[in-house]
Design an enzyme around this catalytic site. Sequence first.
Site, PDB file in Angstrom:
ATOM      1  N   TYR A  42      10.403  13.052  42.096  1.00  0.00           N
ATOM      2  CA  TYR A  42      11.727  13.563  42.651  1.00  0.00           C
ATOM      3  C   TYR A  42      12.834  13.499  42.390  1.00  0.00           C
ATOM      4  CZ  TYR A  42       8.108  13.807  46.600  1.00  0.00           C
ATOM      5  OH  TYR A  42       7.311  13.437  48.214  1.00  0.00           O
TER       6      TYR A  42
ATOM      7  N   ASP B   5       9.933   6.653  51.944  1.00  0.00           N
ATOM      8  CA  ASP B   5       9.401   7.915  50.679  1.00  0.00           C
ATOM      9  C   ASP B   5       9.978   8.226  49.942  1.00  0.00           C
ATOM     10  OD1 ASP B   5       6.128   8.031  50.401  1.00  0.00           O
ATOM     11  OD2 ASP B   5       7.185  10.150  49.940  1.00  0.00           O
TER      12      ASP B   5
ATOM     13  N   THR C 126      12.235  11.823  51.169  1.00  0.00           N
ATOM     14  CA  THR C 126      13.526  12.438  50.280  1.00  0.00           C
ATOM     15  C   THR C 126      13.126  13.073  48.908  1.00  0.00           C
ATOM     16  OG1 THR C 126      12.510  10.355  48.807  1.00  0.00           O
ATOM     17  CG2 THR C 126      14.097   9.558  50.506  1.00  0.00           C
TER      18      THR C 126
HETATM   19  P1  NAP Z   1       9.465  18.830  55.762  1.00  0.00           P
HETATM   20  O1  NAP Z   1      10.000  16.909  55.807  1.00  0.00           O
HETATM   21  O2  NAP Z   1       8.657  18.954  56.714  1.00  0.00           O
HETATM   22  O3  NAP Z   1      10.735  19.458  55.500  1.00  0.00           O
HETATM   23  C1  NAP Z   1      12.543  19.299  55.063  1.00  0.00           C
HETATM   24  C2  NAP Z   1      13.146  20.583  55.207  1.00  0.00           C
HETATM   25  O4  NAP Z   1      13.206  20.670  56.434  1.00  0.00           O
HETATM   26  C3  NAP Z   1      14.937  20.001  54.536  1.00  0.00           C
HETATM   27  O5  NAP Z   1      14.317  20.992  53.794  1.00  0.00           O
HETATM   28  C4  NAP Z   1      15.363  19.438  56.136  1.00  0.00           C
HETATM   29  O6  NAP Z   1      16.606  19.951  56.046  1.00  0.00           O
HETATM   30  C5  NAP Z   1      14.737  20.321  57.300  1.00  0.00           C
HETATM   31  N1  NAP Z   1      14.392  19.519  58.226  1.00  0.00           N
HETATM   32  C6  NAP Z   1      14.302  18.014  58.607  1.00  0.00           C
HETATM   33  N2  NAP Z   1      14.418  18.157  59.797  1.00  0.00           N
HETATM   34  C7  NAP Z   1      15.007  18.818  60.431  1.00  0.00           C
HETATM   35  C8  NAP Z   1      14.729  19.448  61.627  1.00  0.00           C
HETATM   36  N3  NAP Z   1      15.538  18.204  62.369  1.00  0.00           N
HETATM   37  N4  NAP Z   1      15.141  20.622  62.479  1.00  0.00           N
HETATM   38  C9  NAP Z   1      14.940  21.885  61.458  1.00  0.00           C
HETATM   39  N5  NAP Z   1      15.242  21.393  60.312  1.00  0.00           N
HETATM   40  C10 NAP Z   1      14.837  20.235  60.003  1.00  0.00           C
HETATM   41  O7  NAP Z   1       9.003  18.391  54.301  1.00  0.00           O
HETATM   42  P2  NAP Z   1       9.145  17.537  52.928  1.00  0.00           P
HETATM   43  O8  NAP Z   1      10.265  17.176  52.598  1.00  0.00           O
HETATM   44  O9  NAP Z   1       7.996  18.492  51.635  1.00  0.00           O
HETATM   45  O10 NAP Z   1       8.098  16.670  53.937  1.00  0.00           O
HETATM   46  C11 NAP Z   1       8.354  15.221  53.841  1.00  0.00           C
HETATM   47  C12 NAP Z   1       8.239  14.212  52.894  1.00  0.00           C
HETATM   48  O11 NAP Z   1       6.945  13.626  52.562  1.00  0.00           O
HETATM   49  C13 NAP Z   1       9.247  14.780  51.633  1.00  0.00           C
HETATM   50  O12 NAP Z   1      10.277  14.252  51.787  1.00  0.00           O
HETATM   51  C14 NAP Z   1       8.301  13.662  50.440  1.00  0.00           C
HETATM   52  O13 NAP Z   1       9.099  12.243  50.644  1.00  0.00           O
HETATM   53  C15 NAP Z   1       6.731  13.464  50.835  1.00  0.00           C
HETATM   54  N6  NAP Z   1       6.225  14.213  50.494  1.00  0.00           N
HETATM   55  C16 NAP Z   1       5.006  14.046  49.688  1.00  0.00           C
HETATM   56  C17 NAP Z   1       3.933  14.967  48.871  1.00  0.00           C
HETATM   57  C18 NAP Z   1       3.047  14.149  48.105  1.00  0.00           C
HETATM   58  O14 NAP Z   1       2.289  14.669  47.896  1.00  0.00           O
HETATM   59  N7  NAP Z   1       2.968  13.532  48.211  1.00  0.00           N
HETATM   60  C19 NAP Z   1       4.035  16.734  49.158  1.00  0.00           C
HETATM   61  C20 NAP Z   1       5.451  16.748  49.411  1.00  0.00           C
HETATM   62  C21 NAP Z   1       6.464  16.107  50.670  1.00  0.00           C
HETATM   63  P3  NAP Z   1      17.555  18.704  55.793  1.00  0.00           P
HETATM   64  O15 NAP Z   1      16.945  18.317  54.518  1.00  0.00           O
HETATM   65  O16 NAP Z   1      18.878  20.174  55.757  1.00  0.00           O
HETATM   66  O17 NAP Z   1      18.007  18.542  56.945  1.00  0.00           O
END
Ligand code: NAP
Length: 274
Positions: A53, A48, A19
């Site tokens: 955030y 998550d 999220t």
């Molecule tokens: P991610 O999930 O790899 O990528 C999210 C991005 O990809 C968004 O722009 C989304 O677009 C796009 N997307 C998602 N599914 C897609 C698909 N099927 N086709 C094309 N594009 C797609 O990156 P993230 O948000 O960094 O990581 C995921 C989650 O992990 C986070 O949201 C967070 O909860 C957690 N996280 C934790 C940490 C930590 O330090 N613990 C760090 C980073 C992330 P739309 O939203 O437009 O659908």
Amino acid sequence: MRTIHLPDGTELPIIGQGTWRMGEGHRPAKAEADALRAGLDLGMTVIDTAEMYGDGGSEKVVGQAIAGRRDEVFLVSKVYPQNANLRAMARSCDASLKRMGTDRMDLYLLHWRGGTPLSETVQAFETLKAAGKILRWGVSNLDVSDMEELGPGDAATDQVLYNPEARGIEFDLLPWCAQRHLPVMAYSPVGQGGALLDHPAMLAIAKRRGVTAAQVAIAWSVRLPGIISIPKASDLGHVRENAAAAVLELLPDDIAAIDVAFPPPRRRQPLEML
Ligand code: NAP
């Protein structure tokens, strides 16, 4: 959906929902909450979030999404390192619970390591656990040496960056966790929707298998046992794609092609984090 088990036996689906960037005004909060609810309907019941955030905005969206369906959800949030101490954690936790409209978190994570000794953070987690405000605790962005220092304790997971572009954990952290039956939560599995999804190798596999590059990336992130992947999607089409990736079994040729394009680590690498 395939499942994995936490150390306490709790069964979780291998694909959940991130999220980060929700609740920041990129889209209406209702649309983001609707996307999360659609994900719940498709079995992605791990959600998550973090106090970081959107400065609590993401937790509010999560609150909207889980209203009336709290019991279906395995709710994960994270505490800032500067709040991960005996003095501040209870206040942080209460504020997160309030924003999410619930009385408990299923899992509370240390977002990354800061200046507080890990032993004090664990004590603060245990105090919240005894009070019933969190059911489990874990960590994020901790490397093997930090995990060794944390000790055999009761951490439920280590949440770390993992996708073909960032696979250094395969050398040491993943086997370390696997030996201890400690699940790893893979964040940014689709490389934040960036260059990974346009890489010719990913596109070639996607074309061959009749799926999308994002689905290849997600299936790749959970190809080994003991991993939960948490892609973030606000777009309903993305949500549906991501849930469907749970049944995509990559073939040896697919995995080999990714190894050529994104070679596995041959030596220890410092833990990458975003
Ligand atoms: P991610 O999930 O790899 O990528 C999210 C991005 O990809 C968004 O722009 C989304 O677009 C796009 N997307 C998602 N599914 C897609 C698909 N099927 N086709 C094309 N594009 C797609 O990156 P993230 O948000 O960094 O990581 C995921 C989650 O992990 C986070 O949201 C967070 O909860 C957690 N996280 C934790 C940490 C930590 O330090 N613990 C760090 C980073 C992330 P739309 O939203 O437009 O659908």
